[in-house]
Design an enzyme around this catalytic site. Sequence first.
Site, PDB file in Angstrom:
ATOM      1  N   GLN A  84      12.238  -4.180   3.037  1.00  0.00           N
ATOM      2  CA  GLN A  84      12.721  -3.867   4.380  1.00  0.00           C
ATOM      3  C   GLN A  84      12.143  -4.706   5.511  1.00  0.00           C
ATOM      4  O   GLN A  84      12.891  -5.190   6.364  1.00  0.00           O
ATOM      5  CB  GLN A  84      12.467  -2.382   4.695  1.00  0.00           C
ATOM      6  CG  GLN A  84      13.037  -1.944   6.030  1.00  0.00           C
ATOM      7  CD  GLN A  84      12.857  -0.484   6.338  1.00  0.00           C
ATOM      8  OE1 GLN A  84      13.060  -0.056   7.458  1.00  0.00           O
ATOM      9  NE2 GLN A  84      12.494   0.318   5.356  1.00  0.00           N
TER      10      GLN A  84
ATOM     11  N   ARG B 179      15.352 -13.639  -7.381  1.00  0.00           N
ATOM     12  CA  ARG B 179      15.096 -13.872  -8.803  1.00  0.00           C
ATOM     13  C   ARG B 179      16.393 -13.794  -9.590  1.00  0.00           C
ATOM     14  O   ARG B 179      17.187 -12.866  -9.395  1.00  0.00           O
ATOM     15  CB  ARG B 179      14.123 -12.823  -9.335  1.00  0.00           C
ATOM     16  CG  ARG B 179      12.714 -12.924  -8.779  1.00  0.00           C
ATOM     17  CD  ARG B 179      11.886 -11.730  -9.211  1.00  0.00           C
ATOM     18  NE  ARG B 179      12.450 -10.483  -8.679  1.00  0.00           N
ATOM     19  CZ  ARG B 179      11.976  -9.271  -8.971  1.00  0.00           C
ATOM     20  NH1 ARG B 179      10.977  -9.140  -9.819  1.00  0.00           N
ATOM     21  NH2 ARG B 179      12.526  -8.202  -8.432  1.00  0.00           N
TER      22      ARG B 179
ATOM     23  N   ASN C 273       7.394 -11.770   2.823  1.00  0.00           N
ATOM     24  CA  ASN C 273       6.610 -10.535   2.958  1.00  0.00           C
ATOM     25  C   ASN C 273       6.076 -10.089   1.595  1.00  0.00           C
ATOM     26  O   ASN C 273       6.073  -8.908   1.261  1.00  0.00           O
ATOM     27  CB  ASN C 273       7.429  -9.413   3.615  1.00  0.00           C
ATOM     28  CG  ASN C 273       8.637  -8.976   2.808  1.00  0.00           C
ATOM     29  OD1 ASN C 273       9.266  -9.780   2.132  1.00  0.00           O
ATOM     30  ND2 ASN C 273       8.980  -7.701   2.880  1.00  0.00           N
ATOM     31  N   PHE C 274       5.620 -11.073   0.830  1.00  0.00           N
ATOM     32  CA  PHE C 274       5.012 -10.770  -0.458  1.00  0.00           C
ATOM     33  C   PHE C 274       3.593 -10.229  -0.266  1.00  0.00           C
ATOM     34  O   PHE C 274       3.052 -10.245   0.840  1.00  0.00           O
ATOM     35  CB  PHE C 274       4.949 -12.031  -1.330  1.00  0.00           C
ATOM     36  CG  PHE C 274       6.294 -12.492  -1.825  1.00  0.00           C
ATOM     37  CD1 PHE C 274       7.046 -11.706  -2.678  1.00  0.00           C
ATOM     38  CD2 PHE C 274       6.803 -13.728  -1.438  1.00  0.00           C
ATOM     39  CE1 PHE C 274       8.288 -12.132  -3.136  1.00  0.00           C
ATOM     40  CE2 PHE C 274       8.038 -14.162  -1.886  1.00  0.00           C
ATOM     41  CZ  PHE C 274       8.779 -13.359  -2.739  1.00  0.00           C
TER      42      PHE C 274
ATOM     43  N   ARG D  75      -0.090 -18.638  -4.785  1.00  0.00           N
ATOM     44  CA  ARG D  75      -0.125 -18.646  -6.259  1.00  0.00           C
ATOM     45  C   ARG D  75       1.109 -19.302  -6.856  1.00  0.00           C
ATOM     46  O   ARG D  75       1.079 -19.771  -7.999  1.00  0.00           O
ATOM     47  CB  ARG D  75      -0.296 -17.213  -6.785  1.00  0.00           C
ATOM     48  CG  ARG D  75      -1.673 -16.621  -6.494  1.00  0.00           C
ATOM     49  CD  ARG D  75      -1.878 -15.318  -7.244  1.00  0.00           C
ATOM     50  NE  ARG D  75      -0.990 -14.261  -6.792  1.00  0.00           N
ATOM     51  CZ  ARG D  75      -1.256 -13.437  -5.779  1.00  0.00           C
ATOM     52  NH1 ARG D  75      -2.386 -13.562  -5.087  1.00  0.00           N
ATOM     53  NH2 ARG D  75      -0.396 -12.493  -5.436  1.00  0.00           N
TER      54      ARG D  75
ATOM     55  N   VAL E 154       0.742  -2.650   1.716  1.00  0.00           N
ATOM     56  CA  VAL E 154       1.106  -1.594   2.666  1.00  0.00           C
ATOM     57  C   VAL E 154       2.596  -1.304   2.544  1.00  0.00           C
ATOM     58  O   VAL E 154       3.402  -2.222   2.390  1.00  0.00           O
ATOM     59  CB  VAL E 154       0.767  -2.015   4.116  1.00  0.00           C
ATOM     60  CG1 VAL E 154       1.307  -1.002   5.115  1.00  0.00           C
ATOM     61  CG2 VAL E 154      -0.739  -2.129   4.288  1.00  0.00           C
ATOM     62  N   TYR E 155       2.936  -0.035   2.619  1.00  0.00           N
ATOM     63  CA  TYR E 155       4.323   0.405   2.712  1.00  0.00           C
ATOM     64  C   TYR E 155       4.505   1.155   4.025  1.00  0.00           C
ATOM     65  O   TYR E 155       3.538   1.407   4.762  1.00  0.00           O
ATOM     66  CB  TYR E 155       4.692   1.274   1.515  1.00  0.00           C
ATOM     67  CG  TYR E 155       4.758   0.490   0.221  1.00  0.00           C
ATOM     68  CD1 TYR E 155       5.947  -0.100  -0.191  1.00  0.00           C
ATOM     69  CD2 TYR E 155       3.623   0.320  -0.558  1.00  0.00           C
ATOM     70  CE1 TYR E 155       6.012  -0.836  -1.369  1.00  0.00           C
ATOM     71  CE2 TYR E 155       3.672  -0.410  -1.734  1.00  0.00           C
ATOM     72  CZ  TYR E 155       4.866  -0.990  -2.141  1.00  0.00           C
ATOM     73  OH  TYR E 155       4.923  -1.723  -3.292  1.00  0.00           O
ATOM     74  N   GLU E 156       5.739   1.521   4.323  1.00  0.00           N
ATOM     75  CA  GLU E 156       6.083   2.126   5.613  1.00  0.00           C
ATOM     76  C   GLU E 156       5.130   3.228   6.054  1.00  0.00           C
ATOM     77  O   GLU E 156       4.519   3.153   7.123  1.00  0.00           O
ATOM     78  CB  GLU E 156       7.523   2.681   5.547  1.00  0.00           C
ATOM     79  CG  GLU E 156       7.951   3.497   6.744  1.00  0.00           C
ATOM     80  CD  GLU E 156       8.005   2.684   8.024  1.00  0.00           C
ATOM     81  OE1 GLU E 156       7.525   3.185   9.063  1.00  0.00           O
ATOM     82  OE2 GLU E 156       8.524   1.556   7.998  1.00  0.00           O
TER      83      GLU E 156
ATOM     84  N   ASP F 242       7.960  -0.868   8.826  1.00  0.00           N
ATOM     85  CA  ASP F 242       8.741  -1.947   8.218  1.00  0.00           C
ATOM     86  C   ASP F 242       9.652  -2.635   9.230  1.00  0.00           C
ATOM     87  O   ASP F 242       9.469  -3.806   9.559  1.00  0.00           O
ATOM     88  CB  ASP F 242       9.581  -1.394   7.066  1.00  0.00           C
ATOM     89  CG  ASP F 242       8.797  -1.276   5.772  1.00  0.00           C
ATOM     90  OD1 ASP F 242       7.932  -2.131   5.532  1.00  0.00           O
ATOM     91  OD2 ASP F 242       9.045  -0.343   5.002  1.00  0.00           O
TER      92      ASP F 242
ATOM     93  N   GLY G 273       4.203  10.962  28.555  1.00  0.00           N
ATOM     94  CA  GLY G 273       4.087  10.233  29.812  1.00  0.00           C
ATOM     95  C   GLY G 273       3.780  11.185  30.944  1.00  0.00           C
ATOM     96  O   GLY G 273       3.409  12.345  30.733  1.00  0.00           O
ATOM     97  N   GLY G 274       3.946  10.724  32.162  1.00  0.00           N
ATOM     98  CA  GLY G 274       3.634  11.551  33.322  1.00  0.00           C
ATOM     99  C   GLY G 274       4.696  12.572  33.657  1.00  0.00           C
ATOM    100  O   GLY G 274       4.504  13.411  34.543  1.00  0.00           O
ATOM    101  N   GLN G 275       5.839  12.502  32.964  1.00  0.00           N
ATOM    102  CA  GLN G 275       6.938  13.431  33.245  1.00  0.00           C
ATOM    103  C   GLN G 275       7.039  14.439  32.098  1.00  0.00           C
ATOM    104  O   GLN G 275       7.449  14.074  31.002  1.00  0.00           O
ATOM    105  CB  GLN G 275       8.260  12.671  33.397  1.00  0.00           C
ATOM    106  CG  GLN G 275       8.210  11.500  34.365  1.00  0.00           C
ATOM    107  CD  GLN G 275       7.981  11.942  35.793  1.00  0.00           C
ATOM    108  OE1 GLN G 275       8.230  13.073  36.169  1.00  0.00           O
ATOM    109  NE2 GLN G 275       7.482  11.020  36.621  1.00  0.00           N
TER     110      GLN G 275
END
Length: 415
Positions: free
Chosen positions: A17, A38, A96-97, A104, A137-139, A168, A246-248
């Site tokens: 993703q 692949r 994003n390997f 390698r 790392v994943y989402e 992601d 926030g401020g509201q």
Amino acid sequence: MTKALEGVRILDMTHVQSGPTCTQLLAWFGADVIKVERPGTGDATRGQLRDVPDADSLYFTMLNSNKRSVTLNTKSEQGQAIFAKLIASCDVMVENFAPGAIDRMGFPWEKIQEINPRMIYASVKGFGPGPYVDCKVYENVAQCTGGSASTTGFDPGPPLVTGAQIGDSGTGLHLALGIVAALSQRETTGRGQRVECAMQDGVLNLCRVKLRDQQRLAHGPLKEYPQYPNGTFGAATPRAGNASGGGQPGWIVKCKGWEQDPDSYVYVITQAASFHELAKAIGRADWLEDPEWNTPEARLPKLDQVFEEIERWTMTKTKFEVMDILNPLNVPCGPILSMKELAEEPSLRATGTVVEVDHPERGPYLTVGNPIKLSDSLTEVERSPLLGEHTDEILKDVLGFSDEEIAAAKEAGAV
């Protein structure tokens, strides 16, 4: 009409993703995105969460629009030679390997620079330099390590991840901006460069208001949080439920039909500038003459009571009726829209935010179109490619292979 990134060629070594989000956005803006996969299997998401037998999954199709697919065995000698030619022929490589995977393969940054000094090499990583730099790392891991989960949910209660893919897709969007910036700088310097986005960093950037509140906490309670005035604050920014952050002050309140419809809710913000109109609309005009209620400072310790009164009124109206009444009064509010409602919303179809695309294997499907609109660069969302669909085309048109050379590459198992 030309497109913003027309003439830019992207070597897309991404999967799942985060990376495909980045390269799809570049493809929407007109870049020629060559997705390297692949042989035989391709991107793992082609088969993940598959809902139509023997067809690419929605997971894949919705992240790979407007791309061309080439299959390449980068472990073979001839496959590596083809890969080197692709590096020489492209402007940007995106991957994003896991950490070190491209090295390698035999293509560290130094070698890429030798092949193509103008190459921009863009990577999504889980973490930047530090104790977790080698971790995958994943989402949801990114949401937890980037600060989102610790500040999401109700207090008391456990940390929660959000349904938005801020780890992601959020990092993919950050990476796309970095690539465009590097392309712009290359016009001046003539050189390529590395672009890296860590998912932890991307999530933290999207959570910056919570880092703001962490620092404010040292100077007293966070008065717009539901813990004030009767709850307690610890040493860290707490979970704030549906508070606006926030401020509201804002909160999600029930609407008519909430007992049967899990999305029959509306978010209402009690902005000071329009509070007098809101109070009159919900039948509490008496608040406007009462010093216990007619200033933001007076209301702040009693926000739970304010929203109880608002909810008493909204429960007599549908969420869309609430919108019809409050919007003309300039009261900030928004209905909780389900994915079904968003998929069927005509205005989103008209703007190209939701697009129906035809696919040769699975038939028509909905996807999200380009959320960024340029007046002089329209986006046409095209279907995702079949696995290896453009292999011959890319070898011939991009790398200049003859029919005999293509046949030899296939015979050798390189493509």
